[in-house]
Design a protein around this motif. Structure first.
Motif, PDB file in Angstrom:
ATOM      1  N   ASN A 191       2.138  -7.177  -1.070  1.00 58.59           N
ATOM      2  CA  ASN A 191       3.399  -6.472  -1.227  1.00 58.59           C
ATOM      3  C   ASN A 191       3.955  -6.142   0.160  1.00 58.59           C
ATOM      4  O   ASN A 191       3.263  -5.514   0.971  1.00 58.59           O
ATOM      5  CB  ASN A 191       3.108  -5.176  -2.007  1.00 58.59           C
ATOM      6  N   PRO A 192       5.182  -6.560   0.448  1.00 58.41           N
ATOM      7  CA  PRO A 192       5.727  -6.304   1.789  1.00 58.41           C
ATOM      8  C   PRO A 192       5.689  -4.818   2.160  1.00 58.41           C
ATOM      9  O   PRO A 192       5.508  -4.472   3.332  1.00 58.41           O
ATOM     10  CB  PRO A 192       7.167  -6.809   1.714  1.00 58.41           C
ATOM     11  N   GLU A 193       5.806  -3.947   1.156  1.00 61.81           N
ATOM     12  CA  GLU A 193       5.811  -2.504   1.433  1.00 61.81           C
ATOM     13  C   GLU A 193       4.442  -1.980   1.863  1.00 61.81           C
ATOM     14  O   GLU A 193       4.337  -0.870   2.371  1.00 61.81           O
ATOM     15  CB  GLU A 193       6.300  -1.736   0.200  1.00 61.81           C
ATOM     16  N   HIS A 194       3.382  -2.758   1.623  1.00 66.28           N
ATOM     17  CA  HIS A 194       2.037  -2.312   2.007  1.00 66.28           C
ATOM     18  C   HIS A 194       1.684  -2.651   3.457  1.00 66.28           C
ATOM     19  O   HIS A 194       0.675  -2.178   3.980  1.00 66.28           O
ATOM     20  CB  HIS A 194       0.980  -2.939   1.091  1.00 66.28           C
ATOM     21  N   ILE A 195       2.504  -3.504   4.082  1.00 70.58           N
ATOM     22  CA  ILE A 195       2.114  -4.017   5.401  1.00 70.58           C
ATOM     23  C   ILE A 195       1.979  -2.909   6.453  1.00 70.58           C
ATOM     24  O   ILE A 195       0.961  -2.828   7.140  1.00 70.58           O
ATOM     25  CB  ILE A 195       3.079  -5.133   5.856  1.00 70.58           C
ATOM     26  N   GLU A 196       2.978  -2.054   6.537  1.00 64.73           N
ATOM     27  CA  GLU A 196       2.947  -0.992   7.556  1.00 64.73           C
ATOM     28  C   GLU A 196       1.670  -0.165   7.478  1.00 64.73           C
ATOM     29  O   GLU A 196       1.057   0.166   8.482  1.00 64.73           O
ATOM     30  CB  GLU A 196       4.169  -0.070   7.389  1.00 64.73           C
ATOM     31  N   GLN A 197       1.290   0.178   6.241  1.00 59.50           N
ATOM     32  CA  GLN A 197       0.091   0.986   6.039  1.00 59.50           C
ATOM     33  C   GLN A 197      -1.177   0.161   6.319  1.00 59.50           C
ATOM     34  O   GLN A 197      -2.098   0.625   6.987  1.00 59.50           O
ATOM     35  CB  GLN A 197       0.076   1.496   4.588  1.00 59.50           C
ATOM     36  N   ALA A 198      -1.178  -1.081   5.831  1.00 55.11           N
ATOM     37  CA  ALA A 198      -2.381  -1.916   5.916  1.00 55.11           C
ATOM     38  C   ALA A 198      -2.799  -2.186   7.358  1.00 55.11           C
ATOM     39  O   ALA A 198      -3.988  -2.272   7.662  1.00 55.11           O
ATOM     40  CB  ALA A 198      -2.147  -3.239   5.189  1.00 55.11           C
ATOM     41  N   ILE A 199      -1.812  -2.306   8.260  1.00 56.13           N
ATOM     42  CA  ILE A 199      -2.179  -2.667   9.630  1.00 56.13           C
ATOM     43  C   ILE A 199      -2.959  -1.562  10.354  1.00 56.13           C
ATOM     44  O   ILE A 199      -3.527  -1.788  11.404  1.00 56.13           O
ATOM     45  CB  ILE A 199      -0.957  -3.130  10.467  1.00 56.13           C
ATOM     46  N   ASN A 200      -3.010  -0.389   9.761  1.00 55.85           N
ATOM     47  CA  ASN A 200      -3.867   0.659  10.332  1.00 55.85           C
ATOM     48  C   ASN A 200      -5.341   0.382  10.057  1.00 55.85           C
ATOM     49  O   ASN A 200      -6.212   0.956  10.702  1.00 55.85           O
ATOM     50  CB  ASN A 200      -3.512   2.023   9.732  1.00 55.85           C
ATOM     51  N   TYR A 201      -5.603  -0.451   9.067  1.00 55.98           N
ATOM     52  CA  TYR A 201      -6.992  -0.665   8.644  1.00 55.98           C
ATOM     53  C   TYR A 201      -7.548  -2.045   8.960  1.00 55.98           C
ATOM     54  O   TYR A 201      -8.750  -2.212   9.076  1.00 55.98           O
ATOM     55  CB  TYR A 201      -7.107  -0.440   7.126  1.00 55.98           C
ATOM     56  N   ILE A 202      -6.665  -3.042   9.021  1.00 52.58           N
ATOM     57  CA  ILE A 202      -7.186  -4.414   9.160  1.00 52.58           C
ATOM     58  C   ILE A 202      -6.696  -5.082  10.442  1.00 52.58           C
ATOM     59  O   ILE A 202      -5.729  -4.649  11.055  1.00 52.58           O
ATOM     60  CB  ILE A 202      -6.828  -5.290   7.924  1.00 52.58           C
ATOM     61  N   ASP A 203      -7.415  -6.161  10.827  1.00 50.40           N
ATOM     62  CA  ASP A 203      -7.077  -6.870  12.066  1.00 50.40           C
ATOM     63  C   ASP A 203      -6.256  -8.125  11.816  1.00 50.40           C
ATOM     64  O   ASP A 203      -5.611  -8.638  12.722  1.00 50.40           O
ATOM     65  CB  ASP A 203      -8.365  -7.235  12.810  1.00 50.40           C
ATOM     66  N   VAL A 204      -6.342  -8.662  10.608  1.00 49.39           N
ATOM     67  CA  VAL A 204      -5.544  -9.836  10.247  1.00 49.39           C
ATOM     68  C   VAL A 204      -4.989  -9.634   8.849  1.00 49.39           C
ATOM     69  O   VAL A 204      -5.724  -9.252   7.930  1.00 49.39           O
ATOM     70  CB  VAL A 204      -6.387 -11.138  10.235  1.00 49.39           C
ATOM     71  N   MET A 212       2.573 -17.862  -0.736  1.00 51.78           N
ATOM     72  CA  MET A 212       3.024 -18.613   0.449  1.00 51.78           C
ATOM     73  C   MET A 212       4.545 -18.692   0.546  1.00 51.78           C
ATOM     74  O   MET A 212       5.105 -18.827   1.629  1.00 51.78           O
ATOM     75  CB  MET A 212       2.428 -20.021   0.471  1.00 51.78           C
ATOM     76  N   GLN A 213       5.206 -18.640  -0.591  1.00 51.33           N
ATOM     77  CA  GLN A 213       6.672 -18.670  -0.547  1.00 51.33           C
ATOM     78  C   GLN A 213       7.283 -17.338  -0.979  1.00 51.33           C
ATOM     79  O   GLN A 213       8.416 -17.300  -1.448  1.00 51.33           O
ATOM     80  CB  GLN A 213       7.215 -19.834  -1.368  1.00 51.33           C
ATOM     81  N   ASN A 214       6.526 -16.274  -0.795  1.00 48.54           N
ATOM     82  CA  ASN A 214       7.084 -14.936  -1.020  1.00 48.54           C
ATOM     83  C   ASN A 214       7.782 -14.570   0.293  1.00 48.54           C
ATOM     84  O   ASN A 214       7.193 -14.023   1.222  1.00 48.54           O
ATOM     85  CB  ASN A 214       5.941 -13.963  -1.346  1.00 48.54           C
ATOM     86  N   PHE A 215       9.052 -14.935   0.362  1.00 47.17           N
ATOM     87  CA  PHE A 215       9.755 -14.890   1.644  1.00 47.17           C
ATOM     88  C   PHE A 215       9.897 -13.476   2.198  1.00 47.17           C
ATOM     89  O   PHE A 215       9.874 -13.276   3.409  1.00 47.17           O
ATOM     90  CB  PHE A 215      11.101 -15.615   1.537  1.00 47.17           C
ATOM     91  N   GLU A 216      10.009 -12.500   1.315  1.00 50.55           N
ATOM     92  CA  GLU A 216      10.114 -11.119   1.803  1.00 50.55           C
ATOM     93  C   GLU A 216       8.798 -10.689   2.453  1.00 50.55           C
ATOM     94  O   GLU A 216       8.781  -9.987   3.466  1.00 50.55           O
ATOM     95  CB  GLU A 216      10.506 -10.164   0.671  1.00 50.55           C
ATOM     96  N   LEU A 217       7.689 -11.125   1.852  1.00 54.17           N
ATOM     97  CA  LEU A 217       6.369 -10.817   2.407  1.00 54.17           C
ATOM     98  C   LEU A 217       6.195 -11.515   3.762  1.00 54.17           C
ATOM     99  O   LEU A 217       5.699 -10.926   4.732  1.00 54.17           O
ATOM    100  CB  LEU A 217       5.291 -11.253   1.408  1.00 54.17           C
ATOM    101  N   LEU A 218       6.614 -12.784   3.828  1.00 55.32           N
ATOM    102  CA  LEU A 218       6.503 -13.536   5.088  1.00 55.32           C
ATOM    103  C   LEU A 218       7.318 -12.852   6.184  1.00 55.32           C
ATOM    104  O   LEU A 218       6.852 -12.686   7.318  1.00 55.32           O
ATOM    105  CB  LEU A 218       7.000 -14.974   4.894  1.00 55.32           C
ATOM    106  N   LYS A 219       8.521 -12.424   5.828  1.00 61.76           N
ATOM    107  CA  LYS A 219       9.385 -11.786   6.835  1.00 61.76           C
ATOM    108  C   LYS A 219       8.777 -10.458   7.285  1.00 61.76           C
ATOM    109  O   LYS A 219       8.768 -10.149   8.479  1.00 61.76           O
ATOM    110  CB  LYS A 219      10.794 -11.577   6.271  1.00 61.76           C
ATOM    111  N   ALA A 220       8.235  -9.715   6.319  1.00 60.43           N
ATOM    112  CA  ALA A 220       7.632  -8.419   6.671  1.00 60.43           C
ATOM    113  C   ALA A 220       6.432  -8.631   7.599  1.00 60.43           C
ATOM    114  O   ALA A 220       6.233  -7.877   8.559  1.00 60.43           O
ATOM    115  CB  ALA A 220       7.228  -7.669   5.409  1.00 60.43           C
ATOM    116  N   ALA A 221       5.633  -9.680   7.330  1.00 61.81           N
ATOM    117  CA  ALA A 221       4.469  -9.952   8.182  1.00 61.81           C
ATOM    118  C   ALA A 221       4.914 -10.438   9.559  1.00 61.81           C
ATOM    119  O   ALA A 221       4.190 -10.288  10.549  1.00 61.81           O
ATOM    120  CB  ALA A 221       3.568 -10.989   7.522  1.00 61.81           C
TER     121      ALA A 221
END
Ligand code: PEP
Ligand code: MN
Length: 358
Positions: A191-204, A212-221
């Motif tokens: 979920n693109p909305e989880h990215i900001e939070q997730a990067i506090n915990y993971i390295d990749v 792979m074609q969830n374009f909003e997720l790709l853009k958020a990443a």
């Protein structure tokens, strides 16, 4: 008709062929110019309305002997060739392409580098189930000198009734294990909305095949400063895969690892069909590191070793495989995860084949 007459007519046809060739190439050059202008103005290259108008006008001038449908067919092919020419020019300009940047992109994960010529391993359970479960695999990885640990916290399952993962709780477990064992951890975000939070915990950030074609997720990443492991879609062509990576890099994040994980074919002997030739193609076409996930591409424990050997031999930057302390009770992918002794045996057979940094 005398032979000289026939020769003459043939000569005329040859001359006309050359004239047509010259005209087609001249048209191609102009179409390329149009492509560049459109790109600069951000306009879509394919314009069906204009194409229809061109065809109508050509047909209006057609006084035979060819049928309108034949003329339409020939010109349609010429238009298509022109569009392909524009696309070729465009693919040269892709930010992920090797034409754009000849040197390999190197992804740095807590001091472990990916894409520098040394082949690496990412191992870990399909899903994070508990701290103890992840820690046991982390200890096994560490003992073997590995640095990269995977584990799914958000599981994109085919059935909504299957285990969906522990969510943020799972990311916290990964972070704790990463700190305790000094490992870099990788986990899928859906979920693109989880990215900001997730990067506090993971390295990749892993982006899975189903996304792979969830374009909003790709853009958020693409908008964060965190490496991304992008998996090939279940039925994605390499062109689509490369374009998905382009979505990420176009937002500013060039720390991307591509991962071939098998594609859907008519073959049922394996869960997916490992497209091993994708590896050298992706290495030629892009400057990004390329991994092979042997677990999801085969779905078979007995194929994890031969496919990993193939991946190393063909020049992959690394291999991903799932390892679980007790696969028989795993909440997902229990049929193909390796237990720890099997993993150790697997890795020890692969270690002599690993290419080290030149
Ligand atoms: C995974 O690696 O956990 C996974 C779900 O793989 P894929 O997206 O390739 O199916
Ligand atoms: Mn899995």
């Amino acid at each position: 008709m005398s032979n000289t007459e026939l020769d003459l007519l043939r000569q005329q046809t040859n001359d006309l062929n050359l004239q047509i060739l010259k005209l087609i190439n001249e048209r191609g050059r102009i179409v390329q110019e149009i492509g560049k202008t459109k790109e600069a103005q951000g306009i879509n290259r394919y314009d069906p309305v204009r194409e229809r108008a061109m065809l109508d006008s050509i047909i209006e001038h057609n006084d035979g002997p060819f049928e309108d449908s034949t003329i339409q067919h020939i010109f349609k092919e010429i238009f298509k060739a022109g569009l392909e020419l524009q696309e070729d020019d465009h693919s040269k300009a892709l930010l992920v392409s090797r034409k754009k940047k000849p040197e390999n992109t190197i992804v740095n994960l807590k001091g472990e580098t990916i894409g520098d010529g040394e082949q690496r391993f990412i191992i870990g359970p399909c899903a994070v189930e508990s701290y103890e479960q992840v820690a046991e695999v982390a200890a096994a990885a560490k003992k073997q000198g590995l640095k990269l640990l995977r584990g799914g916290a958000f599981k994109p399952r085919t059935s909504p009734y299957d285990f969906q993962g522990l969510g943020v709780e799972g990311l916290k477990i990964l972070k704790r294990v990463a700190d305790e064992y000094d490992l870099a951890v990788i986990s899928e975000i859906v979920n693109p909305e989880h990215i900001e939070q997730a990067i506090n915990y993971i390295d990749v950030i892993q982006i899975g095949a189903r996304n792979m074609q969830n374009f909003e997720l790709l853009k958020a990443a693409g908008c964060v400063k965190k490496p991304v492991l992008l998996k090939r879609g279940l039925a994605a062509t390499l062109k689509e895969f490369i374009n998905a990576a382009e979505y990420i890099i176009s937002q500013g994040n060039d720390q991307i690892i591509l991962c071939e994980r098998g594609i859907r074919t008519y073959e049922t002997a394996t869960r997916n069909t490992l497209d091993i030739s994708a590896v050298p193609i992706l290495k030629q076409e892009t400057h990004l590191p390329v991994f092979v996930d042997v677990t999801h591409s085969t779905g078979r424990r007995d194929l994890l070793l031969p496919t990993a050997k193939a991946a190393l031999a063909i020049g992959a930057d690394g291999v991903m495989a799932e390892v679980h302390p007790d696969p028989s009770v795993a909440l997902s992918d229990s049929a193909q995860q390796m237990d720890i002794p099997t993993f150790e045996k697997w890795l020890n057979e692969l270690k002599p084949l690993v290419q080290l940094k030149a």
